[in-house]
Motif scaffolding. Structure first.
Motif, PDB file in Angstrom:
ATOM      1  N   GLY A  59       0.966  -1.048  -0.061  1.00  0.00           N
ATOM      2  CA  GLY A  59      -0.058   0.166  -0.074  1.00  0.00           C
ATOM      3  C   GLY A  59       0.864   1.261  -0.116  1.00  0.00           C
ATOM      4  O   GLY A  59       0.392   2.333  -0.757  1.00  0.00           O
ATOM      5  N   GLN A  60       1.928   1.282   0.581  1.00  0.00           N
ATOM      6  CA  GLN A  60       2.884   2.437   0.833  1.00  0.00           C
ATOM      7  C   GLN A  60       3.586   2.493  -0.784  1.00  0.00           C
ATOM      8  O   GLN A  60       3.850   3.773  -0.923  1.00  0.00           O
ATOM      9  CB  GLN A  60       3.758   2.217   2.030  1.00  0.00           C
ATOM     10  CG  GLN A  60       3.390   2.100   3.119  1.00  0.00           C
ATOM     11  CD  GLN A  60       2.456   3.363   3.531  1.00  0.00           C
ATOM     12  OE1 GLN A  60       2.953   4.316   3.598  1.00  0.00           O
ATOM     13  NE2 GLN A  60       1.264   3.005   3.862  1.00  0.00           N
ATOM     14  N   LYS A  61       3.562   1.669  -1.588  1.00  0.00           N
ATOM     15  CA  LYS A  61       3.921   1.733  -2.613  1.00  0.00           C
ATOM     16  C   LYS A  61       3.324   2.096  -3.796  1.00  0.00           C
ATOM     17  O   LYS A  61       3.564   1.982  -4.966  1.00  0.00           O
ATOM     18  CB  LYS A  61       4.816   0.195  -3.147  1.00  0.00           C
ATOM     19  CG  LYS A  61       6.194   0.035  -2.158  1.00  0.00           C
ATOM     20  CD  LYS A  61       6.740  -1.158  -2.528  1.00  0.00           C
ATOM     21  CE  LYS A  61       7.947  -1.388  -1.756  1.00  0.00           C
ATOM     22  NZ  LYS A  61       8.823  -3.014  -1.922  1.00  0.00           N
ATOM     23  N   GLN A  74      -4.587   4.592   4.394  1.00  0.00           N
ATOM     24  CA  GLN A  74      -5.511   6.058   4.751  1.00  0.00           C
ATOM     25  C   GLN A  74      -4.469   6.788   5.844  1.00  0.00           C
ATOM     26  O   GLN A  74      -3.616   6.299   6.817  1.00  0.00           O
ATOM     27  CB  GLN A  74      -6.662   5.566   5.276  1.00  0.00           C
ATOM     28  CG  GLN A  74      -7.699   4.982   4.297  1.00  0.00           C
ATOM     29  CD  GLN A  74      -8.881   4.427   4.879  1.00  0.00           C
ATOM     30  OE1 GLN A  74      -9.124   4.486   6.235  1.00  0.00           O
ATOM     31  NE2 GLN A  74      -9.992   4.043   4.092  1.00  0.00           N
ATOM     32  N   LYS A  75      -4.878   7.881   5.946  1.00  0.00           N
ATOM     33  CA  LYS A  75      -4.212   8.771   7.234  1.00  0.00           C
ATOM     34  C   LYS A  75      -5.559   9.009   7.987  1.00  0.00           C
ATOM     35  O   LYS A  75      -6.770   9.371   7.863  1.00  0.00           O
ATOM     36  CB  LYS A  75      -3.890  10.140   6.415  1.00  0.00           C
ATOM     37  CG  LYS A  75      -2.683   9.873   5.387  1.00  0.00           C
ATOM     38  CD  LYS A  75      -1.552   9.462   5.893  1.00  0.00           C
ATOM     39  CE  LYS A  75      -0.484   9.501   4.882  1.00  0.00           C
ATOM     40  NZ  LYS A  75       0.948   8.689   5.173  1.00  0.00           N
ATOM     41  N   PHE A  76      -4.948   9.031   9.457  1.00  0.00           N
ATOM     42  CA  PHE A  76      -6.086   9.349  10.485  1.00  0.00           C
ATOM     43  C   PHE A  76      -5.659  10.455  11.431  1.00  0.00           C
ATOM     44  O   PHE A  76      -4.385  10.813  11.560  1.00  0.00           O
ATOM     45  CB  PHE A  76      -6.224   8.067  11.246  1.00  0.00           C
ATOM     46  CG  PHE A  76      -6.625   6.855  10.636  1.00  0.00           C
ATOM     47  CD1 PHE A  76      -7.924   6.623  10.159  1.00  0.00           C
ATOM     48  CD2 PHE A  76      -5.737   6.035   9.872  1.00  0.00           C
ATOM     49  CE1 PHE A  76      -8.344   5.597   9.914  1.00  0.00           C
ATOM     50  CE2 PHE A  76      -6.218   4.781   9.268  1.00  0.00           C
ATOM     51  CZ  PHE A  76      -7.635   4.633   9.089  1.00  0.00           C
ATOM     52  N   ASP A  77      -6.906  11.049  11.836  1.00  0.00           N
ATOM     53  CA  ASP A  77      -6.600  12.214  12.912  1.00  0.00           C
ATOM     54  C   ASP A  77      -5.876  11.814  14.147  1.00  0.00           C
ATOM     55  O   ASP A  77      -6.124  10.697  14.565  1.00  0.00           O
ATOM     56  CB  ASP A  77      -8.001  12.563  13.308  1.00  0.00           C
ATOM     57  CG  ASP A  77      -7.834  14.014  14.173  1.00  0.00           C
ATOM     58  OD1 ASP A  77      -6.621  14.449  14.671  1.00  0.00           O
ATOM     59  OD2 ASP A  77      -8.637  14.683  14.267  1.00  0.00           O
ATOM     60  N   LYS A  78      -4.738  12.490  14.389  1.00  0.00           N
ATOM     61  CA  LYS A  78      -4.026  12.003  15.586  1.00  0.00           C
ATOM     62  C   LYS A  78      -4.872  12.105  16.804  1.00  0.00           C
ATOM     63  O   LYS A  78      -4.444  11.601  18.016  1.00  0.00           O
ATOM     64  CB  LYS A  78      -2.620  12.962  15.779  1.00  0.00           C
ATOM     65  CG  LYS A  78      -1.714  12.808  14.749  1.00  0.00           C
ATOM     66  CD  LYS A  78      -0.684  13.833  14.960  1.00  0.00           C
ATOM     67  CE  LYS A  78       0.625  13.553  13.830  1.00  0.00           C
ATOM     68  NZ  LYS A  78       1.623  14.414  13.949  1.00  0.00           N
ATOM     69  N   VAL A  94      -4.928   2.820  13.540  1.00  0.00           N
ATOM     70  CA  VAL A  94      -3.740   3.628  13.832  1.00  0.00           C
ATOM     71  C   VAL A  94      -3.012   2.477  14.484  1.00  0.00           C
ATOM     72  O   VAL A  94      -1.594   2.317  14.126  1.00  0.00           O
ATOM     73  CB  VAL A  94      -4.220   4.428  14.594  1.00  0.00           C
ATOM     74  CG1 VAL A  94      -2.735   5.507  15.123  1.00  0.00           C
ATOM     75  CG2 VAL A  94      -5.042   5.666  13.824  1.00  0.00           C
ATOM     76  N   LEU A  95      -3.169   1.796  15.388  1.00  0.00           N
ATOM     77  CA  LEU A  95      -2.769   0.912  16.244  1.00  0.00           C
ATOM     78  C   LEU A  95      -1.900  -0.178  15.127  1.00  0.00           C
ATOM     79  O   LEU A  95      -0.649  -0.603  15.050  1.00  0.00           O
ATOM     80  CB  LEU A  95      -3.389   0.059  17.184  1.00  0.00           C
ATOM     81  CG  LEU A  95      -2.624  -0.991  17.958  1.00  0.00           C
ATOM     82  CD1 LEU A  95      -1.569  -0.663  18.716  1.00  0.00           C
ATOM     83  CD2 LEU A  95      -3.640  -1.913  18.871  1.00  0.00           C
ATOM     84  N   ILE A  96      -2.821  -0.774  14.248  1.00  0.00           N
ATOM     85  CA  ILE A  96      -2.281  -1.768  13.168  1.00  0.00           C
ATOM     86  C   ILE A  96      -1.240  -1.167  12.558  1.00  0.00           C
ATOM     87  O   ILE A  96      -0.159  -1.663  12.138  1.00  0.00           O
ATOM     88  CB  ILE A  96      -3.396  -2.326  12.440  1.00  0.00           C
ATOM     89  CG1 ILE A  96      -4.255  -3.150  13.347  1.00  0.00           C
ATOM     90  CG2 ILE A  96      -3.063  -3.256  11.303  1.00  0.00           C
ATOM     91  CD1 ILE A  96      -5.754  -3.219  12.626  1.00  0.00           C
ATOM     92  N   ILE A  97      -1.372   0.115  12.048  1.00  0.00           N
ATOM     93  CA  ILE A  97      -0.300   0.749  11.263  1.00  0.00           C
ATOM     94  C   ILE A  97       0.946   0.777  11.881  1.00  0.00           C
ATOM     95  O   ILE A  97       1.969   0.596  11.293  1.00  0.00           O
ATOM     96  CB  ILE A  97      -0.915   2.054  10.570  1.00  0.00           C
ATOM     97  CG1 ILE A  97      -1.926   1.692   9.758  1.00  0.00           C
ATOM     98  CG2 ILE A  97       0.270   2.986   9.718  1.00  0.00           C
ATOM     99  CD1 ILE A  97      -2.891   2.954   9.056  1.00  0.00           C
TER     100      ILE A  97
END
Length: 268
Positions: A59-61, A74-78, A94-97
């Motif tokens: 996914g990062q590629k 995806q990007k998530f709110d901090k 977020v934890l998994i990422i």
């Protein structure tokens, strides 16, 4: 997880959970072996964790991921809100990422070097998947009114309960801080209180017949003591004496040494 919950149920029942007619001991033994199908669940989970890391890398590629793993890109709110239903899924994302990022940072070419992270990833992804499926059903319009209110509470309880169980990981990877975890622990107690009046109805909703539950404690009528007495008498006869009863009674009623000595002296 199920084995742990069965054991916690046994403990919660006190002495009633100890006897064989509760069914809890039998259920624990039966379930423990059910976790092994073509390998133990933990072994299978470790293998699944490797796939999650590879999906994250892909996914990062820029690779297109399936819907179940799309969140890895995806990007998530901090500052996710732990009281928002959707955020209770995103917190796990977020934890998994972050676990995947950590695993890649310490990976040395040997997958065994990140076995612990792979197992953790698999478990976290499983909880996220269940929550997302539950959330989508809640939003589908299939349920409404008080039923939906109760199901929302169960949804929150599930996420909060396992966030608390994985508190070390949420703290380690800076997803939640101690104050938010303290709030979540308080929410668990509140929700348990809210759900208590509905427990019988929620349990009966599974529609398991008494024959399947096979427990004096779990009868549909809730009449534990009469159910227990009936189970004992049905399995042990009605007033029948055991063939070894005379041996026991003779042993228990035998004369003491003092009595024997006294009788011996009186005869002499």
């Amino acid at each position: 997880l199920t084995s742990q919950l069965i054991d916690e149920s046994r403990q919660a029942c006190g002495g009633h959970g100890y006897h064989a007619y509760s069914g809890l001991g039998r259920g624990f033994v039966d379930w423990s072996v059910q976790q092994t199908w073509e390998g133990d669940n933990n072994v299978l989970a470790i293998n699944a964790g490797r796939s999650i890391i590879k999906y994250y890398q892909a996914g990062q590629k820029g690779a297109k991921l399936g819907v179940d793993f799309l969140y890895l890109t995806q990007k998530f709110d901090k500052n996710l809100k732990s009281d928002d239903l959707k955020s209770l899924i995103d917190i796990w994302s977020v934890l998994i990422i972050k676990i995947a990022q950590h695993a890649l940072s310490i990976y040395n070419g040997d997958w065994e070097s990140v076995s612990q992270e792979r197992l953790l990833l698999s478990k976290a992804h499983s909880h996220r998947y269940l929550l997302e499926t539950f959330y989508n059903r809640l939003q589908s319009g299939d349920v409404s009114g008080e039923e939906k209110t109760v199901l929302k509470s169960i949804y929150q309880l599930y996420s909060y309960y396992f966030i608390d169980k994985f508190a070390g990981s949420f703290l380690q990877f800076d997803v939640l801080d101690s104050s938010r975890l303290t709030h979540i622990q308080a929410e668990i107690k509140r929700i348990l209180g809210d759900l208590r009046p509905h427990l019988v109805g929620l349990t009966d909703a599974f529609k398991y017949p008494d024959e399947i539950i096979n427990s004096s404690l779990g009868g549909y009528n809730g009449d534990f003591y009469n159910n227990y007495f009936t189970d004992v008498t049905n399995n042990n006869g009605k007033g029948d004496k055991a063939p070894y009863l005379s041996i026991l009674t003779d042993t228990l009623t035998r004369a003491s040494k003092a009595e024997l000595l006294s009788n011996s002296r009186s005869k002499s």
